[in-house]
Design an enzyme around this catalytic site. Structure first.
Site, mmCIF file in Angstrom:
data_model
loop_
_atom_site.group_PDB
_atom_site.id
_atom_site.type_symbol
_atom_site.label_atom_id
_atom_site.label_comp_id
_atom_site.label_asym_id
_atom_site.label_seq_id
_atom_site.Cartn_x
_atom_site.Cartn_y
_atom_site.Cartn_z
ATOM 1 N N VAL A 1 3.596 -55.957 -4.036
ATOM 2 C CA VAL A 1 2.179 -55.819 -3.649
ATOM 3 C C VAL A 1 1.726 -54.380 -3.901
ATOM 4 C CG1 VAL A 1 0.555 -55.846 -1.697
ATOM 5 C CG2 VAL A 1 2.248 -57.682 -1.931
ATOM 6 N N ASP B 1 13.027 -70.250 7.135
ATOM 7 C CA ASP B 1 12.980 -71.667 7.531
ATOM 8 C C ASP B 1 12.472 -72.595 6.423
ATOM 9 O OD1 ASP B 1 13.717 -70.747 10.037
ATOM 10 O OD2 ASP B 1 11.667 -70.664 10.783
ATOM 11 N N ASP C 1 9.594 -73.738 6.045
ATOM 12 C CA ASP C 1 8.864 -74.824 6.710
ATOM 13 C C ASP C 1 7.360 -74.777 6.451
ATOM 14 O OD1 ASP C 1 8.447 -72.490 8.091
ATOM 15 O OD2 ASP C 1 8.750 -73.332 10.083
ATOM 16 N N ARG D 1 14.222 -73.343 12.973
ATOM 17 C CA ARG D 1 13.203 -73.659 13.982
ATOM 18 C C ARG D 1 13.117 -75.168 14.179
ATOM 19 N NH1 ARG D 1 7.282 -71.589 14.106
ATOM 20 N NH2 ARG D 1 7.456 -72.183 11.918
ATOM 21 N N GLY E 1 9.324 -63.648 12.036
ATOM 22 C CA GLY E 1 10.741 -63.365 11.774
ATOM 23 C C GLY E 1 10.922 -62.780 10.384
ATOM 24 N N THR F 1 9.730 -66.620 5.094
ATOM 25 C CA THR F 1 10.483 -67.123 6.248
ATOM 26 C C THR F 1 11.721 -67.833 5.742
ATOM 27 O OG1 THR F 1 10.554 -68.807 7.984
ATOM 28 C CG2 THR F 1 8.851 -69.099 6.331
ATOM 29 N N GLU G 1 19.204 -76.049 14.314
ATOM 30 C CA GLU G 1 18.924 -75.664 15.710
ATOM 31 C C GLU G 1 17.842 -76.530 16.352
ATOM 32 O OE1 GLU G 1 17.294 -71.710 16.147
ATOM 33 O OE2 GLU G 1 15.897 -71.980 14.484
ATOM 34 N N ARG H 1 6.034 -60.519 16.426
ATOM 35 C CA ARG H 1 5.180 -61.678 16.716
ATOM 36 C C ARG H 1 4.178 -61.175 17.750
ATOM 37 N NH1 ARG H 1 10.415 -64.267 16.284
ATOM 38 N NH2 ARG H 1 10.404 -65.646 14.483
ATOM 39 N N SER H 2 2.935 -61.036 17.339
ATOM 40 C CA SER H 2 1.957 -60.333 18.178
ATOM 41 C C SER H 2 1.144 -61.280 19.070
ATOM 42 C CB SER H 2 0.998 -59.540 17.283
ATOM 43 O OG SER H 2 -0.029 -58.964 18.047
ATOM 44 N N ARG I 1 3.036 -51.963 -5.773
ATOM 45 C CA ARG I 1 3.036 -51.506 -7.174
ATOM 46 C C ARG I 1 1.948 -52.189 -8.002
ATOM 47 N NH1 ARG I 1 8.986 -49.287 -8.723
ATOM 48 N NH2 ARG I 1 8.825 -47.706 -7.095
ATOM 49 N N ASP J 1 4.016 -69.512 9.322
ATOM 50 C CA ASP J 1 2.771 -70.223 9.642
ATOM 51 C C ASP J 1 1.999 -69.597 10.805
ATOM 52 O OD1 ASP J 1 4.665 -71.029 11.450
ATOM 53 O OD2 ASP J 1 4.082 -73.138 11.442
HETATM 54 O O1 F6P Z 1 11.434 -68.317 11.883
HETATM 55 C C1 F6P Z 1 12.618 -67.662 11.587
HETATM 56 C C2 F6P Z 1 13.615 -67.831 12.715
HETATM 57 O O2 F6P Z 1 14.786 -67.147 12.349
HETATM 58 C C3 F6P Z 1 13.926 -69.261 13.125
HETATM 59 O O3 F6P Z 1 14.840 -69.868 12.253
HETATM 60 C C4 F6P Z 1 14.442 -69.067 14.505
HETATM 61 O O4 F6P Z 1 14.263 -70.225 15.276
HETATM 62 C C5 F6P Z 1 13.602 -67.939 15.024
HETATM 63 O O5 F6P Z 1 13.113 -67.243 13.895
HETATM 64 C C6 F6P Z 1 14.345 -66.966 15.902
HETATM 65 O O6 F6P Z 1 13.443 -66.030 16.364
HETATM 66 P P1 F6P Z 1 13.859 -64.683 17.077
HETATM 67 O O7 F6P Z 1 14.357 -63.740 16.041
HETATM 68 O O8 F6P Z 1 12.619 -64.224 17.724
HETATM 69 O O9 F6P Z 1 14.956 -65.034 18.035
#
Ligand code: F6P
Length: 320
Positions: free
Chosen positions: A23, A128, A130, A172, A11, A126, A223, A72-73, A25, A103
């Site tokens: 990075v 989050d 986290d 998340r 994300g 991120t 969430e 996200r691959s 520069r 992560d």
């Molecule tokens: O990891 C960042 C995040 O925004 C989370 O907070 C959320 O749960 C998730 O990505 C949403 O992912 P997507 O943009 O794929 O819906």
């Protein structure tokens, strides 16, 4: 070391562009060549990359999102995908890789390092927040500011209409955004996955406030706890209050990064290059008590970041 590559993955988060700039520069400053890989690990596999110069990162520091795009691959999670990526490592003469992401992205980078030996440096990007091993990740501060601004705006209309609002924020499986935004936004209750709660207590608190003449209430829900709509339904059912739900969603991921994120992104991006130049093999850049540090990626990934219980208790005691 002559040539490094850089990608953003997972994300997006505000400040990623500032980190890309740092990075590129810093690397160019030290005489290195930099390849910008597009669309995360997908671009790594598909050779979607280009040489960056100083101009490639001009005028981007203040922009949200990522000029390299992100993904996200699933393909990189397969041995075949990583083998293709390694062909590109050889083809383009890449000697080190900087991965700006969360992560999941770091796990991919670590596996790639184990399989093919390419030095990898993770930079936590991120909203989050986290990721263990760092106090803060790039984008968290901006996302919290965005959420707090939204809470203040909702409070205006909540007061006018004497309503209870449930505001669902991202994060998340974690409650870092909810806790910080709820505390800063003066929420009556903050629901995070890390701390148990019960609806009776929340409703009692709402009723007590109402009896004291409180005209509105704000409940911030991470969430990862439950959907805001479900929480709103339960609160409305039990209290009979005029209850509305706002899901902040992806607007938390965009916008101009805060100054704090711009500074963090610049410092972390520059350190990633220094680490590669110093011979690091698989580190993650972090910030601890204001200092930029390096931790082994796998060590960071093996830990779970704990929520600040002092802040949780404070939020409870301030929302009587
Ligand atoms: O990891 C960042 C995040 O925004 C989370 O907070 C959320 O749960 C998730 O990505 C949403 O992912 P997507 O943009 O794929 O819906």
């Amino acid at each position: 070391m002559q040539r490094i590559a850089l990608l953003t993955s997972g994300g997006d988060s505000p400040g990623m562009n500032a980190c890309i700039r740092a990075v590129a520069r810093k690397a160019i400053y030290h005489g290195l060549e930099v390849m910008g890989i597009k669309r995360g690990f997908n671009g790594f596999i598909e050779a979607d990359m280009y040489p960056m110069n100083l101009g490639s990162v001009a005028g981007i520091i203040h922009r949200g999102g990522t000029i390299l795009h992100t993904a996200r691959s699933d393909h990189f999670m397969t041995p075949e995908g990583r083998a293709k990526a390694n062909e590109n490592v050889k083809r383009f003469g890449i000697q080190g890789l900087v991965v700006i992401g969360g992560d999941g992205s770091f796990r991919g980078a670590s596996v790639f390092h184990q399989e093919y030996g390419l030095p990898v440096i993770g930079v936590p990007g991120t909203i989050d927040n986290d990721i263990a091993g760092t106090d803060q990740s790039i984008g968290f501060d901006t996302a919290v500011n965005t959420a707090v601004e939204a809470i203040s705006k909702i409070r205006d209309t909540a007061t006018s209409h004497e309503r209870t609002f449930i505001i669902e924020v991202m994060g998340r499986h974690f409650g870092f955004i909810a806790l910080a935004a709820g505390l800063a936004g003066g929420a009556e209750s903050i629901l995070v996955p890390e701390c148990p709660f019960n609806y009776d207590e929340i409703c009692e608190r709402l009723m007590r406030g109402y009896k004291r003449g409180k005209l509105h209430s704000i409940i911030v829900v991470a969430e990862g706890v439950a959907g805001g709509i479900e929480v709103g339904r339960i609160i409305k059912e039990r209290t009979g209050f005029d209850t509305k739900v706002t899901i902040l969603g992806h607007l938390q991921r965009g916008g101009m990064p805060s100054a704090a994120d711009l500074i963090l992104a610049s410092r972390m991006g520059a350190r990633a290059v220094e680490l590669l130049m110093a011979g690091s093999k698989k580190d993650m850049v972090g910030v601890k008590a204001g200092e930029i540090i390096a931790v082994d990626i796998d060590e960071a990934l093996s830990q779970t970041k704990a929520i600040d219980t002092e802040m949780c208790n404070l939020a409870v005691s301030l929302s009587i």
